[in-house]
Write an enzyme that holds these catalytic residues in place. Structure first.
Site, PDB file in Angstrom:
ATOM      1  N   ASP A  35      91.745 -52.361  76.022  1.00  0.00           N
ATOM      2  CA  ASP A  35      93.191 -52.170  75.976  1.00  0.00           C
ATOM      3  C   ASP A  35      93.902 -53.259  76.776  1.00  0.00           C
ATOM      4  OD1 ASP A  35      92.518 -49.976  74.594  1.00  0.00           O
ATOM      5  OD2 ASP A  35      93.297 -48.499  76.025  1.00  0.00           O
ATOM      6  N   ALA A  37      92.902 -56.357  77.331  1.00  0.00           N
ATOM      7  CA  ALA A  37      92.891 -57.632  76.609  1.00  0.00           C
ATOM      8  C   ALA A  37      93.933 -57.596  75.494  1.00  0.00           C
ATOM      9  CB  ALA A  37      91.502 -57.888  76.035  1.00  0.00           C
ATOM     10  N   ASP A  39      96.719 -55.792  75.497  1.00  0.00           N
ATOM     11  CA  ASP A  39      98.036 -55.910  76.123  1.00  0.00           C
ATOM     12  C   ASP A  39      98.374 -57.355  76.483  1.00  0.00           C
ATOM     13  OD1 ASP A  39      98.502 -53.267  75.878  1.00  0.00           O
ATOM     14  OD2 ASP A  39      97.839 -52.744  77.917  1.00  0.00           O
ATOM     15  N   SER A  84     105.600 -33.623  42.998  1.00  0.00           N
ATOM     16  CA  SER A  84     104.901 -32.690  43.893  1.00  0.00           C
ATOM     17  C   SER A  84     103.643 -32.192  43.161  1.00  0.00           C
ATOM     18  CB  SER A  84     105.839 -31.574  44.327  1.00  0.00           C
ATOM     19  OG  SER A  84     105.931 -30.626  43.319  1.00  0.00           O
ATOM     20  N   GLU A 117      90.348 -35.053  48.092  1.00  0.00           N
ATOM     21  CA  GLU A 117      90.601 -35.352  49.510  1.00  0.00           C
ATOM     22  C   GLU A 117      91.412 -34.210  50.117  1.00  0.00           C
ATOM     23  OE1 GLU A 117      92.785 -39.073  49.396  1.00  0.00           O
ATOM     24  OE2 GLU A 117      94.102 -38.198  47.917  1.00  0.00           O
ATOM     25  N   LYS A 119      94.355 -32.078  51.815  1.00  0.00           N
ATOM     26  CA  LYS A 119      95.816 -32.144  51.681  1.00  0.00           C
ATOM     27  C   LYS A 119      96.407 -32.112  53.077  1.00  0.00           C
ATOM     28  CE  LYS A 119      99.636 -30.036  49.132  1.00  0.00           C
ATOM     29  NZ  LYS A 119     100.606 -29.931  50.191  1.00  0.00           N
ATOM     30  N   ASP A 121      98.994 -31.993  56.088  1.00  0.00           N
ATOM     31  CA  ASP A 121     100.236 -31.244  56.221  1.00  0.00           C
ATOM     32  C   ASP A 121     101.239 -32.045  57.043  1.00  0.00           C
ATOM     33  OD1 ASP A 121     101.948 -29.230  55.767  1.00  0.00           O
ATOM     34  OD2 ASP A 121     101.050 -27.806  57.156  1.00  0.00           O
ATOM     35  N   GLU A 177     100.935 -39.835  53.453  1.00  0.00           N
ATOM     36  CA  GLU A 177     101.476 -38.783  54.299  1.00  0.00           C
ATOM     37  C   GLU A 177     101.591 -39.282  55.740  1.00  0.00           C
ATOM     38  OE1 GLU A 177     102.165 -36.169  52.506  1.00  0.00           O
ATOM     39  OE2 GLU A 177     102.160 -34.359  53.753  1.00  0.00           O
ATOM     40  N   TYR A 229      97.499 -41.984  50.069  1.00  0.00           N
ATOM     41  CA  TYR A 229      96.784 -41.244  49.006  1.00  0.00           C
ATOM     42  C   TYR A 229      97.098 -41.702  47.587  1.00  0.00           C
ATOM     43  CZ  TYR A 229     101.070 -38.389  49.285  1.00  0.00           C
ATOM     44  OH  TYR A 229     102.362 -37.960  49.340  1.00  0.00           O
ATOM     45  N   LYS A 294      92.444 -34.945  41.909  1.00  0.00           N
ATOM     46  CA  LYS A 294      93.156 -35.745  40.900  1.00  0.00           C
ATOM     47  C   LYS A 294      92.155 -36.224  39.871  1.00  0.00           C
ATOM     48  CE  LYS A 294      96.226 -37.309  44.492  1.00  0.00           C
ATOM     49  NZ  LYS A 294      96.152 -38.129  45.671  1.00  0.00           N
ATOM     50  N   LYS A 318      94.970 -24.518  47.669  1.00  0.00           N
ATOM     51  CA  LYS A 318      95.495 -24.230  48.998  1.00  0.00           C
ATOM     52  C   LYS A 318      94.572 -23.328  49.828  1.00  0.00           C
ATOM     53  CE  LYS A 318      99.350 -25.245  50.074  1.00  0.00           C
ATOM     54  NZ  LYS A 318     100.725 -25.087  49.612  1.00  0.00           N
ATOM     55  N   CYS A 412     100.522  -8.208  90.796  1.00  0.00           N
ATOM     56  CA  CYS A 412      99.437  -8.657  89.925  1.00  0.00           C
ATOM     57  C   CYS A 412      98.770  -7.448  89.260  1.00  0.00           C
ATOM     58  CB  CYS A 412      98.423  -9.430  90.759  1.00  0.00           C
ATOM     59  SG  CYS A 412      96.912  -9.807  89.870  1.00  0.00           S
ATOM     60  N   CYS A 415      94.994  -7.246  91.008  1.00  0.00           N
ATOM     61  CA  CYS A 415      94.717  -6.937  92.416  1.00  0.00           C
ATOM     62  C   CYS A 415      95.914  -6.334  93.139  1.00  0.00           C
ATOM     63  CB  CYS A 415      94.236  -8.192  93.143  1.00  0.00           C
ATOM     64  SG  CYS A 415      95.547  -9.400  93.373  1.00  0.00           S
ATOM     65  N   CYS A 430      99.953 -15.005  91.015  1.00  0.00           N
ATOM     66  CA  CYS A 430      99.496 -13.927  91.875  1.00  0.00           C
ATOM     67  C   CYS A 430      99.185 -14.556  93.227  1.00  0.00           C
ATOM     68  CB  CYS A 430      98.237 -13.314  91.275  1.00  0.00           C
ATOM     69  SG  CYS A 430      97.230 -12.460  92.483  1.00  0.00           S
ATOM     70  N   CYS A 436      91.740 -11.699  94.577  1.00  0.00           N
ATOM     71  CA  CYS A 436      92.049 -11.276  93.207  1.00  0.00           C
ATOM     72  C   CYS A 436      90.821 -11.521  92.337  1.00  0.00           C
ATOM     73  CB  CYS A 436      93.244 -12.055  92.675  1.00  0.00           C
ATOM     74  SG  CYS A 436      93.621 -11.644  90.964  1.00  0.00           S
TER      75      CYS A 436
HETATM   76  S1  IVH Z   1      99.239 -36.492  45.771  1.00  0.00           S
HETATM   77  C1  IVH Z   1     101.365 -36.737  42.028  1.00  0.00           C
HETATM   78  N1  IVH Z   1      97.521 -36.273  47.738  1.00  0.00           N
HETATM   79  O1  IVH Z   1     101.521 -32.738  49.216  1.00  0.00           O
HETATM   80  C2  IVH Z   1     100.673 -36.655  43.307  1.00  0.00           C
HETATM   81  N2  IVH Z   1      99.695 -35.356  48.018  1.00  0.00           N
HETATM   82  O2  IVH Z   1     102.599 -30.734  47.414  1.00  0.00           O
HETATM   83  C3  IVH Z   1     101.562 -36.296  44.405  1.00  0.00           C
HETATM   84  N3  IVH Z   1     100.069 -34.336  50.203  1.00  0.00           N
HETATM   85  O3  IVH Z   1     104.491 -34.450  48.415  1.00  0.00           O
HETATM   86  C4  IVH Z   1     100.976 -36.237  45.716  1.00  0.00           C
HETATM   87  N4  IVH Z   1      98.091 -34.774  51.045  1.00  0.00           N
HETATM   88  O4  IVH Z   1     103.405 -34.886  50.695  1.00  0.00           O
HETATM   89  C5  IVH Z   1      98.760 -35.999  47.304  1.00  0.00           C
HETATM   90  N5  IVH Z   1      95.936 -36.196  49.434  1.00  0.00           N
HETATM   91  C6  IVH Z   1      97.165 -35.922  48.983  1.00  0.00           C
HETATM   92  C7  IVH Z   1      98.113 -35.250  49.786  1.00  0.00           C
HETATM   93  C8  IVH Z   1      99.363 -34.975  49.254  1.00  0.00           C
HETATM   94  C9  IVH Z   1      99.282 -34.237  51.267  1.00  0.00           C
HETATM   95  C10 IVH Z   1     101.445 -33.802  50.123  1.00  0.00           C
HETATM   96  C11 IVH Z   1     102.472 -34.816  49.669  1.00  0.00           C
HETATM   97  C12 IVH Z   1     103.111 -34.226  48.449  1.00  0.00           C
HETATM   98  C13 IVH Z   1     102.792 -32.767  48.599  1.00  0.00           C
HETATM   99  C14 IVH Z   1     102.751 -32.089  47.264  1.00  0.00           C
END
Ligand code: IVH
Length: 673
Positions: A35, A37, A39, A84, A117, A119, A121, A177, A229, A294, A318, A412, A415, A430, A436
């Protein structure tokens, strides 16, 4: 070369080097330099850019610190809508998904391949690159129009400002993401709590809030990560047909992609993948809410097309929700190792992320006040990763009349000693100290824990029995226990009692850092304990140190220094430490750290594997560190040498394949001498 040309060349070289090191650190997780080096390089570049304003550039790695605040975000029209995903919640829905695809593609027999892969969040972003330079970043917005967040995106170290190599499309868009890792989220919230700022309900909210700040300098201070992604528009470039291969290509441009990405054939394999990721969910470093599949063949994707806002060729399977609603039945108070009383929610049992939960933390009284959580409320409970379930908020719309806030007891619950709160501190404590039983039990459990004295077989239940039966009332008594006494405990046969006695004996041989950590001084974690050990080299020196000299130690601030001093000011603590050492606790000598640079092994990195004779791996590591070396758990080309004991395993094979030196125990002893 003129002087001006020389400076321009140096600036370009520095930018290339820093970009490479960023990529190794944030994307490959395999840094090549320290780190410090890093910096130095960054500071040199900052200096040159400050002295020669004509050389400043938006794609310079110095620009990640954020820009002056904006008044609003411009709108960005997505050239290709950001779609989506359809959701599945059961295996049947996955089977139906594949059946629909096969019908539509007229492909009943050949079989389909999918890219899979996790998903993530977080929130979706689009990044536009022109001639290899990040020129625009946007949020998804409503899918057609998002917000221009370029200044903020530039502050993320995992988003390349300039691409690697030259073989990328002249103008193209990657999508992915932005999210926050569990550990970073906990640290961020801790920091927010300390500075009395807003605490985020979950990593997703924290990521979304941080990315949409008008002041990108604040975004720069938030621990945001990016994972790619997919692609958006791509101009003048021949891409592979396979989505999976496209992802490898994107990775070669310098983008992070999921380390869990796989190409699978058939929907059954996808269901298997879902199950294995679900089983591992709690071990992941970040939050995921399912798995995305996909269709791998992009020509097939085009044939499948999309409906309204989601493609037919992709689906999100999900996971069970990690935030659910339940009723808060009551609030109890738990007494910790340092006497702090933590409010604990007793809940109507509910399944959260597939695990039954009936207790959750409420953190502290300030947080209960701030969140206005009352006994009898319907509350949102969340559990994620291996963190303790917590009450996030109350559902105020559903509140019945006359509900009251929980009250801190005056005495407490264990005790009966008085409970008090120090000026300016969140915690109530406490005042009972070692009388205690709760504090005493927690102190012993901590002492015995794996990262402390590592006393095998001394579990929580046993400690509780020992204290309840009056066999011990501090860690100072532990090594006096006799096999016969131990054998008298519930579920303890003579054999296990003698095993425990051996484990106690074995634990006496330790490191100074572990011993300091084991004492359970408030806010002295493993890292601080290690810094103290390396700095002072002897327990007596730490006992005698004053606030000023304590504060010269790495990561010791005024609060920790005060805690260490207070701990050793107490006669009974000195007495316990002395007794423990008299009973045979010992550690290898440490050479006092004068200056890291001057030490014989500074700049070297070692990996220890296998069993060393008469020495635990921790002890060996402490000996190396005391001479200025670094000790790592994985072998890379940068490893100076692997120290191999008996039965060394795969690390030696890896070292050999990388041409890294392997030292046996004898060579290791020579090295230390
Ligand atoms: S693919 C047409 N891949 O999930 C494909 N989305 O519910 C569109 N997300 O808006 C997205 N991980 O924010 C894809 N490995 C992943 C993802 C992913 C998270 C989110 C993304 C999207 C939402 C859809």
């Amino acid at each position: 070369m003129t002087a001006a040309e020389q400076i321009r060349t140096e600036v370009n070289q520095l930018r290339d080097d820093i970009n490479t090191h960023n990529h190794r650190y944030y994307v490959l997780d395999d840094p090549q330099i320290t780190d410090q080096a890093y910096d130095r390089l960054l500071r040199r570049l900052q200096q040159l850019e400050a002295d020669h304003s004509e050389l400043q550039s938006v794609d310079s790695p110095t620009q990640r610190v954020g820009a002056a605040p904006a008044t609003h975000f411009d709108t960005v029209e997505h050239e290709m809508p950001m779609l989506s995903l359809d959701n599945a919640f059961e295996d049947d829905e996955m089977l139906a998904f594949e059946k629909r695809l096969k019908d539509r593609l007229d492909n009943q027999d050949v079989g389909l391949s999918y890219t899979a892969e996790p998903k993530l969040d977080g929130l979706a972003v689009s990044l536009l690159y022109e001639q290899g330079i990040l020129t625009r970043a946007a949020t998804r917005g409503d899918g057609n129009r998002g917000e221009n967040i370029t200044a903020n995106a530039r502050t993320l170290s995992s988003i390349p400002l300039r691409l690697q190599g030259a073989n990328f499309p002249p103008r193209f868009e990657v999508r992915g993401e932005v999210y926050i890792m569990h550990a970073d989220f906990e640290a961020l919230n801790e920091q927010q709590r300390k500075s009395d700022a807003k605490v985020f309900a979950n990593p997703r909210n924290a990521a979304a809030g941080s990315l949409r700040l008008l002041d990108s300098r604040i975004t720069a201070s938030r621990p945001l990560t990016f994972c790619c992604y997919g692609l958006g528009i791509v101009e003048d470039y021949k891409l592979p047909i396979s989505h999976f291969e496209r992802m490898q290509l994107i990775q070669s441009f310098g983008f992070p992609i999921s380390p869990y990405i796989e190409c699978l054939s058939g929907i059954e394999a996808c269901i298997g993948y879902y199950q294995s990721i679900l089983a591992n969910r709690d071990n992941l470093a970040f939050e995921i809410d399912g798995v995305v599949f996909k269709l791998d063949d992009v020509e097939q994707q085009t044939m499948a097309g999309f409906v309204s806002r989601a493609p037919r060729w992709a689906i999100a399977y999900k996971f069970p929700a990690q935030e659910v609603m339940t009723k808060l039945l009551d609030v109890d108070f738990q007494v910790g190792r340092t006497g702090a009383l933590t409010p604990v929610a007793r809940l109507e049992p509910v399944s959260v992320g597939g695990v039954m939960v009936s207790n959750a933390t409420l953190h502290n009284m300030d947080e209960i006040q701030r969140k206005d959580i009352r006994i009898g409320d319907v509350v949102i409970v969340r559990r994620a990763g291996d963190v303790i379930p917590e009450v996030v908020s109350a559902v105020v719309d559903q509140r019945k009349e006359n509900l009251v806030l929980p009250q801190m007891p005056e005495h407490c619950p264990i005790c009966g000693s008085e409970v008090s709160r120090l000026e300016g501190q969140a915690a109530y404590r406490c005042s009972g100290g070692l009388i205690c039983a709760a504090q005493c039990k927690e102190a012993i459990k901590h002492f015995a824990s794996r990262k402390a004295m590592d006393i095998d077989g001394l579990g929580d239940k046993l400690v509780e029995q020992m204290v309840d039966q009056g066999m011990i009332d501090s860690i100072g008594d532990l090594y006096h226990l006799e096999i016969l006494q131990l054998a008298g405990l519930e579920r303890m046969a003579e054999k296990s009692a003698s095993n425990l006695k051996s484990a106690l004996d074995k634990s006496k041989s330790t490191t100074l850092a572990r011993f300091i950590y084991a004492l359970g001084i408030r806010e002295v974690g493993e890292t601080t304990a290690e810094s103290l050990a390396n700095h002072f080299a002897a327990i007596e020196a730490i006992q005698e140190a004053d606030i000023e000299s304590l504060q010269t130690v790495d990561d010791v601030g005024p609060v920790v220094a005060e805690n260490v001093r207070l701990f050793f000011q107490q006669e009974k603590n000195i007495d316990i430490v002395t007794r423990l050492i008299e009973q045979g606790i010992h550690w290898p000598d440490i050479e006092k750290a004068e200056s890291i640079q001057d030490q014989p092994l500074s700049g070297k990195t070692y990996v220890i594997t296998g069993t060393l004779e008469g020495l635990s791996r921790d002890q060996a590591a402490a000996m190396l560190k005391a001479k200025g070396a670094k000790v790592s758990s994985s072998v890379s080309a940068k490893t100076t040498a692997v120290i191999a004991g008996e039965k060394p395993g795969s690390k030696v094979t890896k070292a050999e394949s990388l041409g890294v030196t392997v030292l046996d125990q004898q060579a290791f002893q020579l090295l230390l001498e």
